[in-house]
Design a protein around this motif. Structure first.
Motif, PDB file in Angstrom:
ATOM      1  N   LEU A   1       0.848  -1.194   0.000  1.00 44.64           N
ATOM      2  CA  LEU A   1       0.000   0.000   0.000  1.00 44.64           C
ATOM      3  C   LEU A   1       0.888   1.250   0.000  1.00 44.64           C
ATOM      4  O   LEU A   1       0.881   2.043   0.937  1.00 44.64           O
ATOM      5  CB  LEU A   1      -0.906   0.002   1.240  1.00 44.64           C
ATOM      6  N   PRO A   2       1.647   1.474  -1.063  1.00 45.61           N
ATOM      7  CA  PRO A   2       2.571   2.611  -1.087  1.00 45.61           C
ATOM      8  C   PRO A   2       1.833   3.944  -1.207  1.00 45.61           C
ATOM      9  O   PRO A   2       0.667   3.998  -1.600  1.00 45.61           O
ATOM     10  CB  PRO A   2       3.419   2.336  -2.324  1.00 45.61           C
ATOM     11  N   ARG A   3       2.531   5.014  -0.838  1.00 44.11           N
ATOM     12  CA  ARG A   3       1.989   6.363  -1.043  1.00 44.11           C
ATOM     13  C   ARG A   3       1.591   6.543  -2.502  1.00 44.11           C
ATOM     14  O   ARG A   3       2.265   6.059  -3.403  1.00 44.11           O
ATOM     15  CB  ARG A   3       3.048   7.417  -0.692  1.00 44.11           C
ATOM     16  N   GLY A   4       0.527   7.263  -2.704  1.00 45.37           N
ATOM     17  CA  GLY A   4       0.064   7.512  -4.064  1.00 45.37           C
ATOM     18  C   GLY A   4      -0.978   6.525  -4.537  1.00 45.37           C
ATOM     19  O   GLY A   4      -1.637   6.756  -5.564  1.00 45.37           O
ATOM     20  N   THR A   5      -1.158   5.419  -3.797  1.00 39.98           N
ATOM     21  CA  THR A   5      -2.197   4.457  -4.166  1.00 39.98           C
ATOM     22  C   THR A   5      -3.563   5.070  -3.868  1.00 39.98           C
ATOM     23  O   THR A   5      -3.764   5.641  -2.799  1.00 39.98           O
ATOM     24  CB  THR A   5      -2.035   3.156  -3.365  1.00 39.98           C
ATOM     25  N   PRO A   6      -4.515   4.983  -4.807  1.00 40.13           N
ATOM     26  CA  PRO A   6      -5.854   5.520  -4.540  1.00 40.13           C
ATOM     27  C   PRO A   6      -6.432   4.964  -3.240  1.00 40.13           C
ATOM     28  O   PRO A   6      -6.262   3.781  -2.923  1.00 40.13           O
ATOM     29  CB  PRO A   6      -6.668   5.054  -5.749  1.00 40.13           C
ATOM     30  N   LYS A   7      -7.071   5.823  -2.459  1.00 36.32           N
ATOM     31  CA  LYS A   7      -7.739   5.489  -1.198  1.00 36.32           C
ATOM     32  C   LYS A   7      -6.780   5.238  -0.031  1.00 36.32           C
ATOM     33  O   LYS A   7      -7.227   5.015   1.090  1.00 36.32           O
ATOM     34  CB  LYS A   7      -8.655   4.264  -1.339  1.00 36.32           C
ATOM     35  N   VAL A   8      -5.471   5.257  -0.286  1.00 41.23           N
ATOM     36  CA  VAL A   8      -4.492   4.974   0.769  1.00 41.23           C
ATOM     37  C   VAL A   8      -3.933   6.281   1.305  1.00 41.23           C
ATOM     38  O   VAL A   8      -3.542   7.167   0.539  1.00 41.23           O
ATOM     39  CB  VAL A   8      -3.357   4.074   0.249  1.00 41.23           C
ATOM     40  N   HIS A   9      -3.899   6.399   2.634  1.00 47.05           N
ATOM     41  CA  HIS A   9      -3.461   7.634   3.271  1.00 47.05           C
ATOM     42  C   HIS A   9      -2.378   7.356   4.311  1.00 47.05           C
ATOM     43  O   HIS A   9      -2.443   6.378   5.051  1.00 47.05           O
ATOM     44  CB  HIS A   9      -4.639   8.322   3.975  1.00 47.05           C
ATOM     45  N   TYR A  10      -1.407   8.259   4.346  1.00 46.90           N
ATOM     46  CA  TYR A  10      -0.412   8.315   5.418  1.00 46.90           C
ATOM     47  C   TYR A  10      -0.583   9.683   6.079  1.00 46.90           C
ATOM     48  O   TYR A  10      -0.914  10.660   5.406  1.00 46.90           O
ATOM     49  CB  TYR A  10       1.003   8.162   4.869  1.00 46.90           C
ATOM     50  N   VAL A  11      -0.385   9.769   7.382  1.00 46.25           N
ATOM     51  CA  VAL A  11      -0.598  11.038   8.087  1.00 46.25           C
ATOM     52  C   VAL A  11       0.708  11.467   8.746  1.00 46.25           C
ATOM     53  O   VAL A  11       1.009  11.109   9.879  1.00 46.25           O
ATOM     54  CB  VAL A  11      -1.723  10.919   9.133  1.00 46.25           C
TER      55      VAL A  11
ATOM     56  N   ALA B   1     -12.466  -3.199  -9.850  1.00 48.23           N
ATOM     57  CA  ALA B   1     -12.353  -3.787 -11.182  1.00 48.23           C
ATOM     58  C   ALA B   1     -11.115  -3.317 -11.940  1.00 48.23           C
ATOM     59  O   ALA B   1     -10.607  -4.024 -12.814  1.00 48.23           O
ATOM     60  CB  ALA B   1     -13.614  -3.476 -11.990  1.00 48.23           C
ATOM     61  N   ASP B   2     -10.609  -2.099 -11.596  1.00 43.56           N
ATOM     62  CA  ASP B   2      -9.431  -1.604 -12.309  1.00 43.56           C
ATOM     63  C   ASP B   2      -8.151  -2.322 -11.906  1.00 43.56           C
ATOM     64  O   ASP B   2      -7.090  -2.126 -12.508  1.00 43.56           O
ATOM     65  CB  ASP B   2      -9.268  -0.097 -12.113  1.00 43.56           C
ATOM     66  N   GLY B   3      -8.230  -3.161 -10.857  1.00 41.03           N
ATOM     67  CA  GLY B   3      -7.074  -3.929 -10.423  1.00 41.03           C
ATOM     68  C   GLY B   3      -6.047  -3.125  -9.673  1.00 41.03           C
ATOM     69  O   GLY B   3      -4.999  -3.664  -9.280  1.00 41.03           O
ATOM     70  N   ARG B   4      -6.311  -1.825  -9.462  1.00 40.08           N
ATOM     71  CA  ARG B   4      -5.337  -0.961  -8.794  1.00 40.08           C
ATOM     72  C   ARG B   4      -5.888  -0.295  -7.548  1.00 40.08           C
ATOM     73  O   ARG B   4      -5.184  -0.109  -6.569  1.00 40.08           O
ATOM     74  CB  ARG B   4      -4.860   0.115  -9.779  1.00 40.08           C
ATOM     75  N   THR B   5      -7.158   0.049  -7.569  1.00 38.57           N
ATOM     76  CA  THR B   5      -7.762   0.764  -6.448  1.00 38.57           C
ATOM     77  C   THR B   5      -8.216  -0.216  -5.378  1.00 38.57           C
ATOM     78  O   THR B   5      -9.039  -1.096  -5.643  1.00 38.57           O
ATOM     79  CB  THR B   5      -8.978   1.586  -6.918  1.00 38.57           C
ATOM     80  N   PRO B   6      -7.703  -0.093  -4.154  1.00 40.48           N
ATOM     81  CA  PRO B   6      -8.117  -1.016  -3.094  1.00 40.48           C
ATOM     82  C   PRO B   6      -9.603  -0.877  -2.763  1.00 40.48           C
ATOM     83  O   PRO B   6     -10.129   0.240  -2.678  1.00 40.48           O
ATOM     84  CB  PRO B   6      -7.252  -0.588  -1.905  1.00 40.48           C
ATOM     85  N   ALA B   7     -10.245  -2.016  -2.590  1.00 38.94           N
ATOM     86  CA  ALA B   7     -11.641  -2.027  -2.149  1.00 38.94           C
ATOM     87  C   ALA B   7     -11.733  -2.490  -0.701  1.00 38.94           C
ATOM     88  O   ALA B   7     -12.776  -2.339  -0.060  1.00 38.94           O
ATOM     89  CB  ALA B   7     -12.473  -2.953  -3.041  1.00 38.94           C
ATOM     90  N   GLY B   8     -10.645  -3.038  -0.188  1.00 44.80           N
ATOM     91  CA  GLY B   8     -10.622  -3.525   1.184  1.00 44.80           C
ATOM     92  C   GLY B   8      -9.373  -4.338   1.432  1.00 44.80           C
ATOM     93  O   GLY B   8      -8.547  -4.526   0.531  1.00 44.80           O
ATOM     94  N   LEU B   9      -9.237  -4.829   2.652  1.00 45.26           N
ATOM     95  CA  LEU B   9      -8.086  -5.629   3.023  1.00 45.26           C
ATOM     96  C   LEU B   9      -8.547  -7.005   3.480  1.00 45.26           C
ATOM     97  O   LEU B   9      -9.522  -7.127   4.231  1.00 45.26           O
ATOM     98  CB  LEU B   9      -7.308  -4.950   4.150  1.00 45.26           C
TER      99      LEU B   9
END
Length: 426
Positions: free
Chosen positions: A120-130, A218-226
């Motif tokens: 889950l690197p920075r820049g991945t859609p829906k993924v946040h680091y604070v 469906a795009d294979g890139r955007t996380p929908a969950g873990l």
């Protein structure tokens, strides 16, 4: 000794900004430059997971100094620029825009970067680091009623984010690989109490859990969950990764400064001087010997950044350094203000004062960890004033009466006085 001809501070966070202030307060009038890679003026980081994450208006209150401070104090604040190289032989710092700054003394207050999960690197859609103000702004835009937020990491930052997200109306799950919350920072009884408090507040805790895979759209890139190793899938509209800090020592390492092999920080002495006495380091990036731990350690705290800033400023001016304070930390989460004095250790015996249910509206508790009657670690829930009263016992190494402390029906102040009188020489 003559005052330094010029001082350059690399890192415009809490430590760097407070060191610049301390230098001027100590009477330094020479050229003073403060370099920050972010475009913002120096701000405090603790509010990023709390007030700033809740309300954009809180950003103004997070500023370390008023916006006029740097000009008034004749501090050259260079924002939005990175220091690329530190040349010890030439006593120069090269910046990304080609600027070269000469220094007589250099202070590294470079902090650190959020540790990333490879999946889950920075820049991945829906993924946040604070870690930065911009990070907090990005996550704040996602927090709304009904949003499904999954927090990876049950440390202080992760729990603060979880608490703030719950207050926004989001549904929150927290994944922690350890069997309990904050095992290295809190005694087991309080860790269990805090977990129960989080659950009573609405957080779904998954302790001793690991991420098996990322479920994608469906795009294979955007996380929908873990997907957890238990097989459970946690759907997510936002995933927050809060798994710790990597000290930023790129400049120091390239310049040949000594790096602590155990914690990755820049190794410094009691006055915050690195292996090059003209280069000092403070804050999250610095590894300093801690007598109460018996080893070198990095302390990632607001208090430590402030205290080391004052020590380093005094050292750069050959002034008497302030006495080191007893370590202090704090956090706000799940409707509780939690204050911590000292550091935990495996051989401590803990005594609790108070008996509040985790779901109580306003719990009030103190856990006191002692070694053969000597207080070493204290954790207070909504009882900051009480813990401050007890601080003198920690700092002076005064033996305590654990049974008397546990008796909440007796006033705390007389108990403290009695402990002091019992320890006084005849």
């Amino acid at each position: 000794m003559a005052a330094p001809a010029s001082i350059v501070i690399v890192g415009a966070g809490q430590g760097g900004a407070m060191a610049a202030n301390a230098l001027r307060a100590l009477g330094y009038t020479g050229p003073l430059t403060l370099i920050g890679r972010e475009p913002h003026a120096p701000y405090e980081r603790p509010p990023l997971s709390k007030a700033v994450l809740r309300d954009a208006d809180a950003e103004h209150a997070a500023a370390i100094h008023p916006h006029t401070f740097y000009a008034e104090q004749d501090i050259r604040l260079m924002r939005g620029i990175e220091a690329l190289a530190l040349d010890r032989a030439r006593r120069e710092i090269r910046l990304a825009d080609g600027t070269v700054l000469a220094y007589d003394r250099c202070l590294l207050a470079t902090g650190g970067q959020a540790r990333e999960l490879p999946a889950l690197p920075r820049g991945t859609p829906k993924v946040h680091y604070v870690r930065t103000l911009d990070d907090a702004r990005g996550l704040r835009a996602c927090l709304r009623a009904g949003a499904r937020v999954v927090v990876v990491g049950g440390g202080f930052l992760g729990l603060e984010v979880a608490s703030t997200a719950l207050a926004s109306g989001a549904e929150v799950a927290v994944i922690e690989s350890a069997q309990r919350l904050l095992p290295n920072a809190l005694p087991a009884p309080f860790s269990r109490w805090l977990a129960a408090r989080a659950a009573a507040s609405g957080a779904r805790l998954r302790l001793g859990a690991r991420i098996a895979s990322v479920a994608c759209e469906a795009d294979g890139r955007t996380p929908a969950g873990l997907v957890l190793d238990s097989g459970e899938t946690l759907p997510a509209d936002a995933i927050v990764v809060a798994i710790g800090l990597q000290p930023e020592v790129t400049l120091a390492r390239a310049a040949g400064l000594e790096i602590d092999p155990h914690n990755g920080g820049i190794r410094v002495d009691a006055c915050c001087r690195s292996s090059d006495p003209d280069i000092l380091a403070i804050g999250d990036c610095a590894s300093q010997h801690r007598d109460f731990l018996g080893r070198h350690a990095r302390l990632e705290s607001w208090q430590n950044a402030n205290e080391q800033a004052r020590v380093a400023a005094a050292a750069m001016l050959d002034a008497e350094p302030p006495a080191p304070p007893y370590p202090w930390f704090w956090t706000d989460q799940f409707g509780c203000n939690i204050q911590m004095l000292g550091m935990p250790d495996g051989d401590l015996v803990y005594t609790c004062r108070g008996d509040a249910e985790p779901g109580a509206q306003a719990p009030r508790l103190i856990w006191l960890g002692h070694r053969d009657g000597l207080p070493v670690h204290g954790v207070a829930v909504n009882a900051a004033a009480d813990l401050r009263q007890m601080r003198v016992l920690f700092e002076r190494g005064t033996r305590i009466d654990p049974a008397g402390f546990a008796d909440a029906s007796a006033a705390l102040k007389p108990w403290i006085k009695a402990c002091q009188q019992a320890a006084a020489p005849a």
